[in-house]
Design a protein around this motif. Sequence first.
Motif, PDB file in Angstrom:
ATOM      1  N   ILE A 217       1.520  -1.070  -7.540  1.00 39.25           N
ATOM      2  CA  ILE A 217       1.091  -0.988  -6.147  1.00 39.25           C
ATOM      3  C   ILE A 217       0.145  -2.161  -5.927  1.00 39.25           C
ATOM      4  O   ILE A 217      -0.944  -2.222  -6.500  1.00 39.25           O
TER       5      ILE A 217
ATOM      6  N   ASN B   3       0.847  -1.185   0.000  1.00 35.27           N
ATOM      7  CA  ASN B   3       0.000   0.000   0.000  1.00 35.27           C
ATOM      8  C   ASN B   3       0.885   1.238   0.000  1.00 35.27           C
ATOM      9  O   ASN B   3       1.964   1.235   0.585  1.00 35.27           O
ATOM     10  N   VAL B   4       0.415   2.306  -0.639  1.00 34.83           N
ATOM     11  CA  VAL B   4       1.157   3.568  -0.671  1.00 34.83           C
ATOM     12  C   VAL B   4       0.213   4.691  -0.283  1.00 34.83           C
ATOM     13  O   VAL B   4      -0.874   4.826  -0.866  1.00 34.83           O
ATOM     14  N   THR B   5       0.631   5.492   0.705  1.00 32.56           N
ATOM     15  CA  THR B   5      -0.161   6.646   1.140  1.00 32.56           C
ATOM     16  C   THR B   5       0.694   7.891   1.081  1.00 32.56           C
ATOM     17  O   THR B   5       1.750   7.968   1.724  1.00 32.56           O
TER      18      THR B   5
ATOM     19  N   VAL C  24      -2.311  -0.124 -10.177  1.00 33.70           N
ATOM     20  CA  VAL C  24      -2.755  -0.251  -8.787  1.00 33.70           C
ATOM     21  C   VAL C  24      -3.686  -1.459  -8.725  1.00 33.70           C
ATOM     22  O   VAL C  24      -4.800  -1.429  -9.268  1.00 33.70           O
TER      23      VAL C  24
ATOM     24  N   VAL D 266      -7.871   3.176  -5.519  1.00 32.02           N
ATOM     25  CA  VAL D 266      -7.306   4.516  -5.432  1.00 32.02           C
ATOM     26  C   VAL D 266      -8.303   5.394  -4.683  1.00 32.02           C
ATOM     27  O   VAL D 266      -9.480   5.464  -5.063  1.00 32.02           O
TER      28      VAL D 266
ATOM     29  N   LEU E 158      -3.681   2.799  -3.248  1.00 33.15           N
ATOM     30  CA  LEU E 158      -3.006   4.091  -3.347  1.00 33.15           C
ATOM     31  C   LEU E 158      -3.919   5.126  -2.725  1.00 33.15           C
ATOM     32  O   LEU E 158      -5.062   5.309  -3.164  1.00 33.15           O
TER      33      LEU E 158
END
Length: 298
Positions: A174, A151-153, A200, A204, A178
């Motif tokens: 990802i 996960n990317v934040t 992703v 999103v 996201l």
Amino acid sequence: NFYSKSSGNLETLSNWGSNTDGTGTAPTNFTSNGVTFNIRNNVTPTIGASWTVSGTGSKIVVGDGTNACNFTVPSTFVVNATATDVSNNGTITRTSSAVQSWGTLNVLAGGTYDHNYATGSLPTATWNATSTLLVSDNLQSNNFAGVTFGNVTFRNAAGTTLFTSASADQSATIAGNLNLQGTGAINMSNQAAFNSTLTVNGNVNISGNSTFRIENQGAASGTNTKKLLVLGNYDQSNGTMDLATNTSSAITASTRASIFEVRGDFTHTGGTITENASDDDMITRVLLSKTSGIQTLE
């Protein structure tokens, strides 16, 4: 194995013990081979000076896999290790201005790495599909190419560009979600002459007043495609999704494109979806392409 105590800086040998609660015999050095230093028993462990764990086959493990443990590297201090694992509910937070050397870094299932210094790049790491990268402050450009994240934040106020290569196509994946929660502009690509794709696998979510810009290459007119592919759902309640800001007036028809494709449900309750390309020959396209069942639009 050695285990950190409930208090005290980690670079100090007496703050470690051979028992899981940090009691017992302390290590005599951080240089012996095949030793694991388990950071636990403290929610917010840290260091008061640079710390090196250098033994062959030795490593640092952040967290016990159950309890929250956020290891912060502050000031100008450096951690040098041969290998580092970040366990479930464990976090490494970099606030130090110095470049860290984690060795073989594995962010395991449920582990988190928090980039919280106002410049610098990400460490080379292996990211489990359920791990998390937090970008809490400014990040240097071109840190995503060729990487599969969990996960990317993004929750930073400053922006960054994911792909910047002037010599090759670039892509990243990802595996989880996201999330855009900050106010900075996240530019996917400013490549003039090469393709780039961000896939992703999860969802999103744009909830912050930030901008995600797929094509950000000024006046370039070369042949290429920039693509954001969302295999899960898209949910926007704030901010801006900008497909292109290209200012060229010399684009040849059907040669340059910016594609935003969503295969899950599409929810847009706030914020803006736009494109700002100058030339009508710049292709900007939103594709809703669920392959089975009903694709919900809101």
